[in-house]
Design a protein around this motif. Structure first.
Motif, PDB file in Angstrom:
ATOM      1  N   UNK A   8       1.230  -1.224  -0.229  1.00 39.11           N
ATOM      2  CA  UNK A   8       0.189   0.025  -0.242  1.00 39.11           C
ATOM      3  C   UNK A   8       0.954   1.148  -0.658  1.00 39.11           C
ATOM      4  N   UNK A   9       2.040   1.330   0.570  1.00 39.88           N
ATOM      5  CA  UNK A   9       2.855   2.573   0.805  1.00 39.88           C
ATOM      6  C   UNK A   9       3.356   2.540   0.251  1.00 39.88           C
ATOM      7  N   UNK A  10       4.268   1.832  -1.365  1.00 40.00           N
ATOM      8  CA  UNK A  10       4.804   1.163  -2.433  1.00 40.00           C
ATOM      9  C   UNK A  10       3.874   1.933  -4.092  1.00 40.00           C
ATOM     10  N   UNK A  11       2.770   1.679  -3.706  1.00 37.15           N
ATOM     11  CA  UNK A  11       1.642   1.604  -4.574  1.00 37.15           C
ATOM     12  C   UNK A  11       1.402   3.390  -4.380  1.00 37.15           C
ATOM     13  N   UNK A  13       2.673   6.162  -7.510  1.00 33.96           N
ATOM     14  CA  UNK A  13       0.949   7.170  -7.911  1.00 33.96           C
ATOM     15  C   UNK A  13       1.203   8.516  -7.963  1.00 33.96           C
ATOM     16  N   UNK A  14       2.012   8.849  -7.072  1.00 35.46           N
ATOM     17  CA  UNK A  14       2.571   9.920  -6.769  1.00 35.46           C
ATOM     18  C   UNK A  14       3.510  10.470  -7.899  1.00 35.46           C
ATOM     19  N   UNK A  15       4.487   9.657  -8.299  1.00 34.55           N
ATOM     20  CA  UNK A  15       5.377   9.789  -8.655  1.00 34.55           C
ATOM     21  C   UNK A  15       5.113   9.458 -10.090  1.00 34.55           C
ATOM     22  N   UNK A  16       4.324   8.706 -10.619  1.00 33.30           N
ATOM     23  CA  UNK A  16       3.682   8.913 -11.763  1.00 33.30           C
ATOM     24  C   UNK A  16       2.946   9.958 -12.129  1.00 33.30           C
ATOM     25  N   UNK A  17       2.461  10.732 -11.269  1.00 32.71           N
ATOM     26  CA  UNK A  17       1.215  12.241 -11.598  1.00 32.71           C
ATOM     27  C   UNK A  17       2.059  12.635 -12.040  1.00 32.71           C
ATOM     28  N   UNK A  18       3.722  12.603 -11.055  1.00 34.28           N
ATOM     29  CA  UNK A  18       4.674  14.041 -11.834  1.00 34.28           C
ATOM     30  C   UNK A  18       5.334  13.850 -13.389  1.00 34.28           C
ATOM     31  N   UNK A  74       9.144   8.503 -24.074  1.00 33.66           N
ATOM     32  CA  UNK A  74       7.860   8.005 -24.469  1.00 33.66           C
ATOM     33  C   UNK A  74       7.813   6.547 -23.901  1.00 33.66           C
ATOM     34  N   UNK A  75       8.316   5.338 -23.682  1.00 33.11           N
ATOM     35  CA  UNK A  75       8.110   4.286 -22.773  1.00 33.11           C
ATOM     36  C   UNK A  75       7.874   4.559 -21.479  1.00 33.11           C
ATOM     37  N   UNK A  76       8.271   5.705 -21.057  1.00 32.22           N
ATOM     38  CA  UNK A  76       8.349   5.516 -19.688  1.00 32.22           C
ATOM     39  C   UNK A  76       6.877   6.559 -19.385  1.00 32.22           C
ATOM     40  N   UNK A  77       6.816   7.412 -20.264  1.00 35.19           N
ATOM     41  CA  UNK A  77       5.197   7.668 -19.611  1.00 35.19           C
ATOM     42  C   UNK A  77       4.148   7.360 -20.245  1.00 35.19           C
ATOM     43  N   UNK A  78       4.636   5.910 -21.188  1.00 38.89           N
ATOM     44  CA  UNK A  78       3.834   5.036 -21.146  1.00 38.89           C
ATOM     45  C   UNK A  78       3.678   3.965 -20.270  1.00 38.89           C
ATOM     46  N   UNK A  79       3.912   3.707 -19.223  1.00 42.02           N
ATOM     47  CA  UNK A  79       4.284   3.289 -17.956  1.00 42.02           C
ATOM     48  C   UNK A  79       3.284   3.875 -16.896  1.00 42.02           C
ATOM     49  N   UNK A  80       3.861   5.485 -17.192  1.00 45.32           N
ATOM     50  CA  UNK A  80       3.123   6.172 -15.599  1.00 45.32           C
ATOM     51  C   UNK A  80       1.751   6.393 -16.346  1.00 45.32           C
ATOM     52  N   UNK A  81       1.602   6.419 -17.697  1.00 50.37           N
ATOM     53  CA  UNK A  81       0.061   6.323 -18.102  1.00 50.37           C
ATOM     54  C   UNK A  81      -0.785   5.573 -17.536  1.00 50.37           C
TER      55      UNK A  81
END
Length: 133
Positions: free
Chosen positions: A21-24, A28-33, A72-79
């Motif tokens: 739960x803490x890792x996700x 979630x915050x990191x992918x938002x950034x 773009x690959x990293x952005x895909x993962x974040x999306x």
């Protein structure tokens, strides 16, 4: 006058073991950034397209470079991660999946979905999109 307090200090992050739960939550915050920075690249693409072939050529040269493809690959993962984890949060808002076993299962599903969707998307891009590494 400075005097050392006798009160105990609260434990730091190094004391705690990472939990699903803490890792996700942190991811979630990191992918938002990351999505915010990706939006800047998306804006660059739109502006370059509106400015004409020369500006668009500069963008496509960058986007087709190794670093551009990696971003773009990293952005895909974040999306995909942010999408799946956001849906998990919406389910939590309904009062479901709060038991620890269910929270962990949902967290693993989010990670599984992220990997599967990201690699599936890039498989299609590389196979049918005419992009080569």
């Amino acid at each position: 006058m400075t005097q050392k307090s006798a009160r105990p200090l609260s434990p730091h992050l190094q004391v705690y073991k990472p939990q699903m739960t803490s890792v996700t939550s942190i991811l979630h915050r990191a992918t938002g950034v990351a999505l915010s920075y990706g939006l800047a690249v998306f804006t660059w693409w739109l502006v370059a397209a509106s400015l004409g072939p020369e500006a668009y050529g500069v963008f496509t040269d960058f986007a087709g470079s190794k670093i551009g493809l990696l971003l773009m690959f990293g952005w895909t993962i974040a999306v995909y991660y942010h999408l799946a984890n956001g849906i998990r949060h919406l389910i939590w808002d309904t009062g479901h999946l709060f038991k620890l076993k269910n929270a962990y299962a949902a967290g693993y599903f989010v990670l599984f979905f992220t990997v599967l969707a990201s690699f599936g998307t890039w498989y299609c891009i590389l196979t049918f999109g005419g992009i080569s590494l």
